[in-house]
Each structure stands twice: as C-alpha cells, then as structure tokens.
Scaffold this motif. Structure first.
Motif, PDB file in Angstrom:
ATOM      1  N   ILE A 258       0.810  -1.219   0.000  1.00 13.51           N
ATOM      2  CA  ILE A 258       0.000   0.000   0.000  1.00 13.51           C
ATOM      3  C   ILE A 258       0.847   1.275   0.000  1.00 13.51           C
ATOM      4  N   PRO A 259       1.884   1.410   0.836  1.00 13.76           N
ATOM      5  CA  PRO A 259       2.651   2.666   0.814  1.00 13.76           C
ATOM      6  C   PRO A 259       3.282   2.964  -0.544  1.00 13.76           C
ATOM      7  N   ALA A 260       3.911   1.982  -1.157  1.00 17.62           N
ATOM      8  CA  ALA A 260       4.581   2.222  -2.428  1.00 17.62           C
ATOM      9  C   ALA A 260       3.580   2.458  -3.557  1.00 17.62           C
ATOM     10  N   ILE A 261       2.459   1.738  -3.538  1.00 18.37           N
ATOM     11  CA  ILE A 261       1.444   1.934  -4.579  1.00 18.37           C
ATOM     12  C   ILE A 261       0.835   3.327  -4.449  1.00 18.37           C
ATOM     13  N   ALA A 262       0.565   3.772  -3.224  1.00 11.81           N
ATOM     14  CA  ALA A 262       0.048   5.132  -3.017  1.00 11.81           C
ATOM     15  C   ALA A 262       1.044   6.170  -3.510  1.00 11.81           C
ATOM     16  N   ALA A 263       2.306   5.993  -3.183  1.00  5.62           N
ATOM     17  CA  ALA A 263       3.329   6.941  -3.613  1.00  5.62           C
ATOM     18  C   ALA A 263       3.414   6.987  -5.130  1.00  5.62           C
ATOM     19  N   HIS A 264       3.373   5.842  -5.759  1.00 10.96           N
ATOM     20  CA  HIS A 264       3.440   5.763  -7.220  1.00 10.96           C
ATOM     21  C   HIS A 264       2.295   6.533  -7.856  1.00 10.96           C
ATOM     22  N   ARG A 265       1.080   6.315  -7.351  1.00  9.47           N
ATOM     23  CA  ARG A 265      -0.079   6.995  -7.945  1.00  9.47           C
ATOM     24  C   ARG A 265       0.028   8.502  -7.756  1.00  9.47           C
ATOM     25  N   CYS A 266       0.475   8.933  -6.586  1.00  7.55           N
ATOM     26  CA  CYS A 266       0.640  10.369  -6.336  1.00  7.55           C
ATOM     27  C   CYS A 266       1.639  10.983  -7.315  1.00  7.55           C
ATOM     28  N   LEU A 267       2.745  10.310  -7.545  1.00  3.40           N
ATOM     29  CA  LEU A 267       3.782  10.858  -8.424  1.00  3.40           C
ATOM     30  C   LEU A 267       3.305  10.948  -9.869  1.00  3.40           C
ATOM     31  N   LEU A 268       2.493  10.017 -10.318  1.00  4.85           N
ATOM     32  CA  LEU A 268       1.984  10.067 -11.678  1.00  4.85           C
ATOM     33  C   LEU A 268       0.858  11.082 -11.849  1.00  4.85           C
TER      34      LEU A 268
ATOM     35  N   PHE B  93      -6.882  13.129  -5.319  1.00  6.96           N
ATOM     36  CA  PHE B  93      -6.986  12.354  -4.087  1.00  6.96           C
ATOM     37  C   PHE B  93      -6.767  10.880  -4.403  1.00  6.96           C
ATOM     38  N   VAL B  94      -6.045  10.199  -3.516  1.00  6.99           N
ATOM     39  CA  VAL B  94      -5.588   8.840  -3.794  1.00  6.99           C
ATOM     40  C   VAL B  94      -5.943   7.917  -2.636  1.00  6.99           C
ATOM     41  N   LEU B  95      -6.711   6.873  -2.933  1.00  7.42           N
ATOM     42  CA  LEU B  95      -6.945   5.779  -1.990  1.00  7.42           C
ATOM     43  C   LEU B  95      -6.643   4.490  -2.733  1.00  7.42           C
ATOM     44  N   VAL B  96      -5.607   3.809  -2.325  1.00 12.03           N
ATOM     45  CA  VAL B  96      -5.129   2.649  -3.064  1.00 12.03           C
ATOM     46  C   VAL B  96      -6.214   1.589  -3.220  1.00 12.03           C
ATOM     47  N   LEU B  97      -6.940   1.298  -2.164  1.00  9.75           N
ATOM     48  CA  LEU B  97      -7.879   0.175  -2.186  1.00  9.75           C
ATOM     49  C   LEU B  97      -8.940   0.317  -3.266  1.00  9.75           C
ATOM     50  N   THR B  98      -9.325   1.549  -3.596  1.00  2.61           N
ATOM     51  CA  THR B  98     -10.391   1.755  -4.570  1.00  2.61           C
ATOM     52  C   THR B  98      -9.883   2.258  -5.923  1.00  2.61           C
ATOM     53  N   MET B  99      -8.582   2.257  -6.119  1.00  9.24           N
ATOM     54  CA  MET B  99      -8.013   2.641  -7.413  1.00  9.24           C
ATOM     55  C   MET B  99      -8.407   1.640  -8.497  1.00  9.24           C
ATOM     56  N   PRO B 100      -8.522   2.078  -9.751  1.00  7.05           N
ATOM     57  CA  PRO B 100      -8.757   1.125 -10.845  1.00  7.05           C
ATOM     58  C   PRO B 100      -7.658   0.071 -10.910  1.00  7.05           C
ATOM     59  N   ALA B 101      -8.032  -1.133 -11.308  1.00  9.11           N
ATOM     60  CA  ALA B 101      -7.080  -2.243 -11.349  1.00  9.11           C
ATOM     61  C   ALA B 101      -5.889  -1.936 -12.255  1.00  9.11           C
ATOM     62  N   ALA B 102      -6.127  -1.241 -13.348  1.00  8.93           N
ATOM     63  CA  ALA B 102      -5.026  -0.938 -14.275  1.00  8.93           C
ATOM     64  C   ALA B 102      -3.971  -0.064 -13.612  1.00  8.93           C
ATOM     65  N   TYR B 103      -4.393   0.880 -12.756  1.00  8.79           N
ATOM     66  CA  TYR B 103      -3.437   1.722 -12.041  1.00  8.79           C
ATOM     67  C   TYR B 103      -2.605   0.887 -11.066  1.00  8.79           C
ATOM     68  N   LYS B 104      -3.259  -0.063 -10.424  1.00 10.88           N
ATOM     69  CA  LYS B 104      -2.543  -0.906  -9.467  1.00 10.88           C
ATOM     70  C   LYS B 104      -1.511  -1.777 -10.180  1.00 10.88           C
ATOM     71  N   ASP B 105      -1.912  -2.365 -11.306  1.00 15.89           N
ATOM     72  CA  ASP B 105      -0.989  -3.229 -12.039  1.00 15.89           C
ATOM     73  C   ASP B 105       0.211  -2.435 -12.550  1.00 15.89           C
TER      74      ASP B 105
ATOM     75  N   ALA C 241       1.424   0.289 -11.156  1.00 15.12           N
ATOM     76  CA  ALA C 241       2.242   0.588  -9.978  1.00 15.12           C
ATOM     77  C   ALA C 241       3.081  -0.613  -9.578  1.00 15.12           C
ATOM     78  N   VAL C 242       2.475  -1.785  -9.546  1.00 13.56           N
ATOM     79  CA  VAL C 242       3.191  -2.996  -9.153  1.00 13.56           C
ATOM     80  C   VAL C 242       4.382  -3.250 -10.073  1.00 13.56           C
ATOM     81  N   ALA C 243       4.186  -3.043 -11.384  1.00 12.26           N
ATOM     82  CA  ALA C 243       5.274  -3.258 -12.334  1.00 12.26           C
ATOM     83  C   ALA C 243       6.419  -2.278 -12.101  1.00 12.26           C
ATOM     84  N   ASP C 244       6.096  -0.992 -11.939  1.00  7.04           N
ATOM     85  CA  ASP C 244       7.144   0.007 -11.730  1.00  7.04           C
ATOM     86  C   ASP C 244       7.848  -0.188 -10.397  1.00  7.04           C
ATOM     87  N   ILE C 245       7.085  -0.510  -9.365  1.00 11.81           N
ATOM     88  CA  ILE C 245       7.660  -0.712  -8.033  1.00 11.81           C
ATOM     89  C   ILE C 245       8.627  -1.887  -8.032  1.00 11.81           C
TER      90      ILE C 245
END
Length: 340
Positions: free
Chosen positions: A129-139, A275-287, A289-293
């Motif tokens: 969750i911390p890294a995915i949230a950070a990734h979404r914020c930066l993008l 505004f960013v909440l990881v749990l409710t982000m679209p699946a494509a954003y999560k995937d 983030a996971v790849a970049d992380i």
C-alpha cells in the motif's frame, strides 16, 4: 497454522492469537507461506471501526494487506513453476477475510508479485500500500509521464509532506529514482536525517515561520507536485508553494477532515488536486504501480532500514496488537510482524 484473528470491531483487545486450518488455493490463486507481514494505517483502522457502522464484512478476519513470503501451492490455472517463488504481497485482505497476519495466506496470483533475487523480505513486506500510493501520487503531476523510471521526472520538483513516513519514504525514493528534485517537509531534525537518507535534497520544518521561504529558497518558481499526507492541515502552506500548473496529490486525511482553499488563487495557477486511496483505485493503475515498483526494487531504488531513511520496528506474530499500537501512535518508520 498460527494466525491473528478478530470477529468484532474494536480496540486491540479484539485480536486473538489462534490456530486455524491451512487454507487451500482456489482457481487462479496461490498460497504463500508468509515470512513477514507489513502493517499500515488501514489495518488498525479496519480493526477499530469495521467496514460499515462497526460491522465486519466477514464473521472472522485475519488482518493486514501487505507482506512477503514464498509460494508453496497454486490453484487451477496457475503455473506450477511458481511454487518456491519469493514474492511480495499487496491487498491480501481487501474484500477477503484472510490477510497476511498468519503463517499462510491465499491470494489471487497477480497479488503475489515475484520478489527480485537481491531484494530482501523486509523490503518486500514494506512495499504494498505505501509504495502503490506513492506511485499513484507521483503520476498525478500535470503533463507527466505514463510510467515511473529513470528520467521520467527529470526537471520536476516534488515536495513530499511527511517525508519520514512509509508513503513519504516511498515517494522520495521513487521520485529520486525517476529523476525529480525532492524536497521534504518534516517536524524534527531526526526526521530530516531520515528524509535525506531516502534521497531528499532539501528538508524543511513545516512548523517553522520561515517554511514558505525555506522551500522557495530551494524552488524559487514553486514546486510541480506536492505528495500530501495532511491536506486540511497543510493547505495554506501548499497553496503558497505551488507553481503554475502544479498538482497536490493527497493520500491521507490527517487534520480535521475538511479542506478549504482560496479558489481564486488555485484557479489562477491552473492547479490540480488529486486524491488517492489505493484500495479503490482502478485495477489498471494498481498493475502499473506494481510493475514500476518491482522494477525500482530490482534496481535497488527501494530500500529500508535506518540507513535508508525508514527504520524498522519488528514484532513477533503473537504481539500483533503491539504492532497495531505502534502504527496508530504514528511512530517513525515501518512496522513489520515477523511470521516465519
């Protein structure tokens, strides 16, 4: 297997250390022997307040979304070659009853991500969750890149509020890896050292009367992006620091829970609030983030420990209640639960 469970919302006292049957993976799932479970704000809040009106989504819950471990079994449709694979885990407990606070956890295969060979289980359990949230914020930066990576944020100035926290730490490291100039706001000299160890080139005490001038000295034209943990508390500072066409990406709700800002000023600068909440982000954003992380971790850009700016507080599984208390108290660093 040993596990931490709770069957009603409430204080730390609802947590129990119990024996439960080892779960079996279903179609498209893998079972992971958990080595380390990562604890986040969402974990104690879900335990304390439940899902809705104090109720739980399931009769019994094993908490924690993040962790690391080794795949020991796979379900139908999953490559058998994944057995024995070291992985990091994310959202294990999102809309599922069993998270990583147990010796074994079953998750959809995509949520058990191969952990690069040189990356420790400690790092793996600190991503999620911390890294995915950070990734979404930066993008969220305006006219920004589609992916993070070396050079992606060249020429950008990023201000990370609360640079010594888990999300702030990940944001500093990912932004630095991507070529940004990073400034962090902190509340003490100790936290300043941690933010600098993570990669911030400037740190500023946000409580100081000179905070605006101190940031402006490092970024005379203002900042392009603010990764914000406390938008309602910091809005006045933020609006003074935003460059034209800048963005505030808020992932936290610290403060009074309300946000009031000078509309005329932010309109004049064409400012964006994301505004960013990881749990409710679209699946494509999560995937994404996971790849970049995972790529950043493989490159050695995501590290943990005192020397990396993220001290680790560790507890054995049976002391998970103490781990929750440590996160709730807002201590510096990352809280981990040793399971294996």
């Amino acid at each position: 297997m040993k596990a931490i469970v709770y069957s009603s919302a409430g204080s730390r006292d609802v947590l129990e250390f119990v024996d439960r049957q080892v779960p079996e993976p279903g179609s498209g799932e893998v079972r992971v022997r958990v080595v380390i479970s990562g604890v986040n704000q969402a974990d104690w809040k879900s335990r304390q307040y439940g899902h809705r009106n104090g109720a739980l989504m399931f009769p019994e819950v094993i908490p924690h979304h993040d962790g690391s471990g080794v795949i020991d079994a796979v379900g139908a449709g999953v490559d058998q070659d994944r057995v024995g694979e070291r992985v990091w885990l994310w959202e294990a407990a999102w809309r599922r009853p069993h998270g990583t606070a147990a010796e074994y956890v079953v998750v959809p295969a995509r949520q058990a991500v191969p952990l690069p060979a040189d990356v420790s289980f400690e790092v793996g359990a600190s991503l999620g969750i911390p890294a995915i949230a950070a990734h979404r914020c930066l993008l969220a930066v305006q006219d920004g890149p589609e992916r993070l990576g070396p050079g992606a944020l060249n020429g950008r100035t990023v201000l990370v509020a609360g640079g010594a926290g888990a999300v702030g730490h990940a944001a500093i490291q990912l932004a630095t890896w991507s070529g940004a100039t990073v400034i962090a706001t902190v509340s003490s000299a100790e936290k300043a050292k941690l933010a600098e160890a993570a990669g911030a080139v400037h740190t500023v005490d946000y409580r100081a009367d000179t905070a605006v001038a101190d940031v402006r000295a490092a970024a005379p034209q203002g900042v392009d992006l603010i990764v914000e943990v406390a938008p309602s508390a910091n809005i006045d500072l933020d609006t003074e620091l935003l460059a034209p066409n800048a963005t505030v990406a808020a992932y936290g709700t610290e403060g009074d829970g309300k946000l009031t800002f000078p509309t005329r000023l932010v309109i004049g600068r064409n400012v964006r609030f994301q505004f960013v909440l990881v749990l409710t982000m679209p699946a494509a954003y999560k995937d994404l983030a996971v790849a970049d992380i995972t790529e950043a971790a493989a490159a050695g850009a995501l590290t943990v420990g005192e020397d990396a700016g993220l001290p680790l507080a560790r507890f054995p599984l049976q002391r998970t209640a103490d781990a929750h208390d440590a996160v709730q108290a807002g201590g510096v660093g990352k809280v981990l639960v040793d399971v294996a």
